[in-house]
Design an enzyme around this catalytic site. Structure first.
Site, PDB file in Angstrom:
ATOM      1  N   ASP A 207      77.002  21.205  54.676  1.00  0.00           N
ATOM      2  CA  ASP A 207      75.766  20.922  53.952  1.00  0.00           C
ATOM      3  C   ASP A 207      74.662  21.885  54.362  1.00  0.00           C
ATOM      4  OD1 ASP A 207      76.611  19.188  56.088  1.00  0.00           O
ATOM      5  OD2 ASP A 207      74.704  18.149  55.982  1.00  0.00           O
ATOM      6  N   ASP A 231      85.370  25.140  46.537  1.00  0.00           N
ATOM      7  CA  ASP A 231      85.185  25.044  45.093  1.00  0.00           C
ATOM      8  C   ASP A 231      83.705  24.899  44.763  1.00  0.00           C
ATOM      9  OD1 ASP A 231      85.691  24.802  42.407  1.00  0.00           O
ATOM     10  OD2 ASP A 231      86.604  22.823  42.526  1.00  0.00           O
TER      11      ASP A 231
END
Length: 478
Positions: A207, A231
């Site tokens: 993150d 992805d």
């Protein structure tokens, strides 16, 4: 010596983009022998459920190199994505997604010097697609991360950095939460990094990596990460430089390489000669480097940079009423052979040295192992203060005892969190009484006792390898 390449035009705008790339490659003088094959929607319509005919599989098996356009997956027929079929069939375990700021393509980040690569593991993780409905209202997806898979993707990332003269590799994981799965990639990265002393290595929480990519993307060089994280990050990074129209990719495996644009088939633009072929062209540049045709790759990449720097841009950048056509864009690149864009040197690179496959499925052999307990997953509408005593009574004289019950990862019995909004899916942790190895007979006895009170749907052994627990605790479990 000529290199053989399987060429798959694809669906929608794919044939136009691939035709532009092929024309440019041929004009560069690169010695490529093309073997054109089919995959995707036209194949689905012929009744081939995978979307990939045997002729195409045979061609790839022979050439070991593919340049392809986007493949569509029709709604209502066909069983799976043809893209996924190709990746799984040839185990292209590494997805390479470079993004670079381009001259003439204005974005919020113009001038920051973005030039980075996301190296994504392409086979494992949640994308293995192993899912179950464990109760009518609770679904499970297994996240599989292997030592072997982690080693291959980490080595590929470092080798890719070396092949292009890059300075650093960052490993992005969520190992602070998923300590065993995401942690496997982190531990593997930290074990292998010292073998590459010429490359700076660091770990970053995923993150924070996303945050830093938006805040200061130029700090990154190569990012290696797990399948789903990669992805997401790779789409994010393509947006930094103008979008998917500028995003090439390579899917690399042991002896097979598939080069393709990241974007989809965009059927509404098909046949209009307006689509931006840059992603496929840059994918073909990656292919030429992979095949060792570095001079031709450099010529094409320099010419593409010179073309967009001169303001020759397609409709996705400047509007479809004023952008150049797909064919004119390709012609401009060919006309610009021998030219380059000032301030935008290309990375000449060298062919990538991929890690050698290891045939033995067993890559980790502990010196000792034992089963110390078992997690039994059950479906029940009871509340924890009702379920706990039921299970304790059922196992009062068993080889195991009930240590705790959790609901969606949080301990709810005994003395558990009372603020949980329960679902009918409980993990019941039973630990053996005493030492030794909990045998299968004791586990079968436990399941029979549990089954006399509630429904169970899944069992997981709690093991120790070399004296270390190979399982995590629930939130609140001591």
């Amino acid at each position: 010596m000529a290199s053989q390449v399987t060429l798959i035009p694809g669906d929608g705008v794919g044939p136009e983009c691939v035709a532009a790339a092929r024309r440019i490659i041929d004009a560069s003088g690169a010695p490529i022998e093309w073997d054109e094959q089919e995959a995707g929607e036209t194949v689905f319509r012929r009744g081939i459920a995978s979307g990939v005919p045997q002729e195409t599989i045979d061609s790839i098996t022979r050439t070991r190199t593919v340049l392809k356009g986007p493949l569509g997956t029709p709604v209502g027929f066909g069983e799976k994505s043809a893209n996924v079929t190709l990746r799984k069939l040839f185990e292209t375990y590494a997805n390479i997604r470079p993004v670079r700021e381009l001259p003439g393509v204005t974005t919020r980040y113009s001038g920051s010097g973005i030039d980075l690569v996301v190296v994504r593991e392409n086979v494992e993780d949640l994308y293995a697609g192993i899912e179950h409905m464990q109760t009518p209202g609770v679904a499970q997806c297994l996240k599989l991360i292997s030592r072997k898979g982690s080693e291959k993707i980490v080595r590929t990332a470092f080798e890719y950095a070396r092949s292009e003269g890059r300075r650093s590799v960052a490993c992005a994981t969520k190992s602070n939460i998923m300590k065993l799965t995401e942690g496997e990639l982190k531990r593997t990265f930290e074990r292998i990094a010292p073998e590459y002393p010429d490359i700076e290595a660091r770990h970053i929480i995923i993150d924070n990596a996303a945050h830093q990519l938006v805040k200061r993307p130029e700090q990154f060089d190569v990012i290696v990460t797990t399948n789903m994280n990669g992805d997401i990050l790779s789409d994010l990074t393509s947006a930094l430089v103008g979008g998917l129209g500028f995003a090439p990719s390579a899917n690399l495996g042991s002896g097979v390489a598939i080069f393709e644009a990241v974007h989809g088939s965009a059927p509404k633009y098909a046949g209009q000669n307006v689509i931006n072929p840059t992603a496929v062209i840059l994918s073909s540049v990656m292919m030429l480097k992979h095949l060792g045709h570095v001079d031709e790759a450099e010529t094409i990449e320099n010419a593409l940079f010179a073309t967009v720097a001169a303001g020759t841009l397609t409709g996705d950048v400047v509007g479809y009423d004023s952008g150049v056509s797909t064919t004119d864009f390709a012609s401009a690149i060919i006309d610009n052979f021998g030219r380059s864009a000032e301030g935008y040197p290309v990375r000449r690179g060298r062919p990538l040295a991929l890690p050698s496959p290891v045939e033995n499925p067993v890559t980790v052999t502990p010196t000792s192992r034992r089963v110390v307990g078992v997690d039994v997953f059950i479906e029940s509408g009871m509340l924890p203060h009702e379920l706990g005593p039921e299970l304790e009574a059922a196992t009062s004289d068993a080889a195991v005892y009930l240590k705790m019950i959790s609901n969606r990862g949080t301990k709810v019995y005994p003395d558990g969190n009372t603020n949980i909004d329960m679902v009918d899916h409980y993990r019941c942790r039973f630990m053996q009484r005493g030492d030794g190895d909990l045998d299968r007979a004791a586990i079968r006895d436990l399941l029979a006792r549990v089954e006399s009170r509630v429904n169970w749907m899944h069992v997981e052994l709690l093991q120790e390898f070399d004296g270390e627990p190979s399982f995590t605790k629930a939130q609140g479990e001591d």
